[in-house]
Write a protein that holds these residues in place. Structure first.
Motif, PDB file in Angstrom:
ATOM      1  N   ASN A 295       0.759  -1.105   0.179  1.00 46.75           N
ATOM      2  CA  ASN A 295       0.129   0.244   0.422  1.00 46.75           C
ATOM      3  C   ASN A 295       1.090   0.717   0.288  1.00 46.75           C
ATOM      4  O   ASN A 295       0.412   2.393  -0.920  1.00 46.75           O
ATOM      5  CB  ASN A 295      -0.892  -0.368   1.230  1.00 46.75           C
ATOM      6  N   ALA A 296       2.080   1.225   1.232  1.00 50.53           N
ATOM      7  CA  ALA A 296       2.827   1.796   0.543  1.00 50.53           C
ATOM      8  C   ALA A 296       3.690   2.427  -0.458  1.00 50.53           C
ATOM      9  O   ALA A 296       4.313   3.981  -0.800  1.00 50.53           O
ATOM     10  CB  ALA A 296       3.513   2.097   2.078  1.00 50.53           C
ATOM     11  N   MET A 297       4.183   1.750  -1.561  1.00 51.47           N
ATOM     12  CA  MET A 297       4.502   1.657  -2.371  1.00 51.47           C
ATOM     13  C   MET A 297       3.692   2.013  -3.398  1.00 51.47           C
ATOM     14  O   MET A 297       3.950   2.798  -4.822  1.00 51.47           O
ATOM     15  CB  MET A 297       5.252   0.421  -2.508  1.00 51.47           C
ATOM     16  N   LEU A 298       2.267   2.533  -3.467  1.00 51.56           N
ATOM     17  CA  LEU A 298       1.214   2.478  -4.847  1.00 51.56           C
ATOM     18  C   LEU A 298       1.436   4.009  -5.038  1.00 51.56           C
ATOM     19  O   LEU A 298       1.772   4.113  -6.830  1.00 51.56           O
ATOM     20  CB  LEU A 298       0.349   2.590  -3.672  1.00 51.56           C
ATOM     21  N   PRO A 299       1.898   4.876  -4.447  1.00 46.56           N
ATOM     22  CA  PRO A 299       1.665   6.567  -4.534  1.00 46.56           C
ATOM     23  C   PRO A 299       2.657   6.680  -5.592  1.00 46.56           C
ATOM     24  O   PRO A 299       2.967   6.817  -6.579  1.00 46.56           O
ATOM     25  CB  PRO A 299       2.049   7.103  -3.546  1.00 46.56           C
ATOM     26  N   MET A 300       4.170   5.365  -5.441  1.00 47.05           N
ATOM     27  CA  MET A 300       5.702   6.070  -5.732  1.00 47.05           C
ATOM     28  C   MET A 300       5.336   5.494  -7.121  1.00 47.05           C
ATOM     29  O   MET A 300       6.030   5.762  -8.578  1.00 47.05           O
ATOM     30  CB  MET A 300       6.779   5.018  -5.088  1.00 47.05           C
TER      31      MET A 300
ATOM     32  N   PHE B 123      12.405   1.828  -9.520  1.00 41.67           N
ATOM     33  CA  PHE B 123      12.189   0.531  -9.686  1.00 41.67           C
ATOM     34  C   PHE B 123      12.194  -0.372  -8.328  1.00 41.67           C
ATOM     35  O   PHE B 123      11.761  -0.372  -7.100  1.00 41.67           O
ATOM     36  CB  PHE B 123      10.987  -0.789 -10.415  1.00 41.67           C
ATOM     37  N   ASP B 124      13.865  -0.126  -7.899  1.00 41.14           N
ATOM     38  CA  ASP B 124      14.327  -0.890  -6.894  1.00 41.14           C
ATOM     39  C   ASP B 124      14.900  -0.570  -5.910  1.00 41.14           C
ATOM     40  O   ASP B 124      14.601  -1.003  -4.570  1.00 41.14           O
ATOM     41  CB  ASP B 124      15.592  -1.579  -7.328  1.00 41.14           C
TER      42      ASP B 124
ATOM     43  N   ALA C 287      12.665  -0.757  -0.124  1.00 40.62           N
ATOM     44  CA  ALA C 287      13.161   0.382   0.689  1.00 40.62           C
ATOM     45  C   ALA C 287      12.526   1.877   1.386  1.00 40.62           C
ATOM     46  O   ALA C 287      12.459   1.737   2.843  1.00 40.62           O
ATOM     47  CB  ALA C 287      14.715   0.794   0.476  1.00 40.62           C
ATOM     48  N   ARG C 288      11.955   2.021   0.105  1.00 38.13           N
ATOM     49  CA  ARG C 288      11.783   4.183   0.580  1.00 38.13           C
ATOM     50  C   ARG C 288      10.377   3.482   1.218  1.00 38.13           C
ATOM     51  O   ARG C 288      10.218   4.357   1.673  1.00 38.13           O
ATOM     52  CB  ARG C 288      11.372   4.439  -0.973  1.00 38.13           C
ATOM     53  N   ALA C 289       9.237   2.640   0.732  1.00 40.63           N
ATOM     54  CA  ALA C 289       8.115   2.756   1.533  1.00 40.63           C
ATOM     55  C   ALA C 289       8.145   1.746   2.836  1.00 40.63           C
ATOM     56  O   ALA C 289       7.034   2.124   3.605  1.00 40.63           O
ATOM     57  CB  ALA C 289       7.229   1.389   0.936  1.00 40.63           C
TER      58      ALA C 289
END
Length: 368
Positions: free
Chosen positions: A101-106, A114-115, A119-121
């Motif tokens: 879910n936290a990756m979706l906006p990116m 992409f890789d 880690a960002r999320a």
């Protein structure tokens, strides 16, 4: 927001929800917006997020006019990179983990390689204390944790502006406090946080409290100075108030003068000064923004027996309400009259004590 108007049409006719709203929010502020149901809060929020279009006026965020000459596609791309939205009911996708879910906006905004996105999320989940739950589905964590995950998602693209619509409405007190603590920390880090809330206990923790009533904004100085007033009386004062500016050390009220106005301080410092032959000048009170003066004389009558002047360091901006308007609202607002009456009594007792020590004078001025 510059003169923002929003009108709707339906079978019953046309009605105006926002009536020429002017509002400036500075970077790094933590701002609450409050108002009764139907006051225009949600519409105001939709203007800021670009979800709806103003009928008239401009919305400029970070130097970008988000409506004039901007297509829906361009606005969507801008929103993904500059705005984080936190919903009351979380709006997490139930089939995705908190990390996903936290990756979706990116993904949608095409930000970060992409890789880098996992880690960002994870960093965002760590920020809100959910790293241990990263691989769990939303239904397997508490409602408070779901809201924290929604905040992590809103921060995924590092937006300068975070907008939260009733973010604590479905949470217990402990979870709500965690959310507000986090918002305070984000504001300290330079994020601008704008929160719509029905909970008056939360507004004391924001740097500004904006009240909207029937599509119009109540003057913030009036709301801060007279918090006991009903919104309709605050709006009445907003429309009646006159602005005045006094240069440093300028006299606002002179001793022996009949006071015809109630004063609320918008900016700067005001000094209440007594003079006596023996001790010369004596500053008995310094009043700050959000405080007021003149109410004792207006309610009790008599002449002013102290001087009131602008402070020495900067000009003073005040709002004034005429005697008859102030007294009329006090007559129809018992709660406000009682609160002001208590302040009057407290100030009279304090100044009488000072009077007995200095031999004869006490101030007829009060403060919040």
């Amino acid at each position: 927001m510059h003169g923002v108007v929003k009108r709707f049409k339906n079978a019953a006719g046309e009605f105006t929800v926002l009536k020429g709203v002017d509002l400036t929010i500075n970077r790094g502020e933590f701002v609450s917006i409050v108002g009764k149901s139907g006051s225009g809060k949600s519409t105001l929020l939709n203007m800021i997020t670009g979800i709806d279009h103003p009928t008239d006026g401009k919305v400029v965020i970070g130097g970008t006019d988000i409506y004039t000459g901007v297509s829906e596609s361009q606005r969507s791309k801008w929103r993904g990179r500059n705005l984080g939205i936190v919903f009351q009911f979380f709006q997490l996708l139930p089939m995705l983990t908190l990390l996903e879910n936290a990756m979706l906006p990116m993904d949608y905004a095409d930000m970060y390689d992409f890789d880098e996105r996992p880690a960002r999320a994870m960093d965002m989940l760590k920020l809100v204390g959910l790293e241990e739950f990263a691989n769990k589905l939303p239904m397997l964590v508490s409602t408070g944790q779901q809201q924290l995950a929604a905040i992590a998602r809103a921060l995924a693209c590092d937006p300068p502006l975070l907008v939260a619509d009733e973010p604590t409405g479905n949470l217990d007190t402990k979870s709500a406090n965690i959310i507000i603590d986090l918002f305070e920390e984000l504001a300290r880090r330079g994020k601008t946080v704008l929160m719509v809330t029905h909970d008056p206990s939360l507004t004391s923790r924001t740097t500004r409290n904006i009240i909207i009533a029937d599509g119009e904004l109540i003057n913030e100085t009036i709301a801060k100075s007279m918090p006991w007033l009903r919104h309709r009386h605050m709006m009445e004062f907003t429309k009646l108030a006159e602005e005045r500016t006094y240069q440093p050390k300028a006299t606002i009220i002179s001793r022996e003068e009949h006071i015809e106005n109630f004063f609320m301080i918008r900016k700067g410092e005001v000094e209440v000064v007594l003079h006596d032959r023996k001790n010369g000048e004596n500053i008995i009170s310094r009043l700050k923004p959000g405080e007021f003066f003149g109410e004792i004389e207006l309610l009790r009558g008599g002449k002013a027996i102290a001087n009131v002047r602008a402070g020495a360091s900067e000009p003073v901006e005040v709002l004034t309400i005429k005697r008859e308007d102030f007294k009329r609202v006090m007559d129809v607002s018992p709660k406000t009259a009682d609160a002001v009456g208590k302040i009057v009594q407290e100030r009279l007792e304090v100044h009488r004590a000072a009077d007995s020590r200095k031999g004869g004078l006490f101030s007829l001025f009060g403060r919040k």
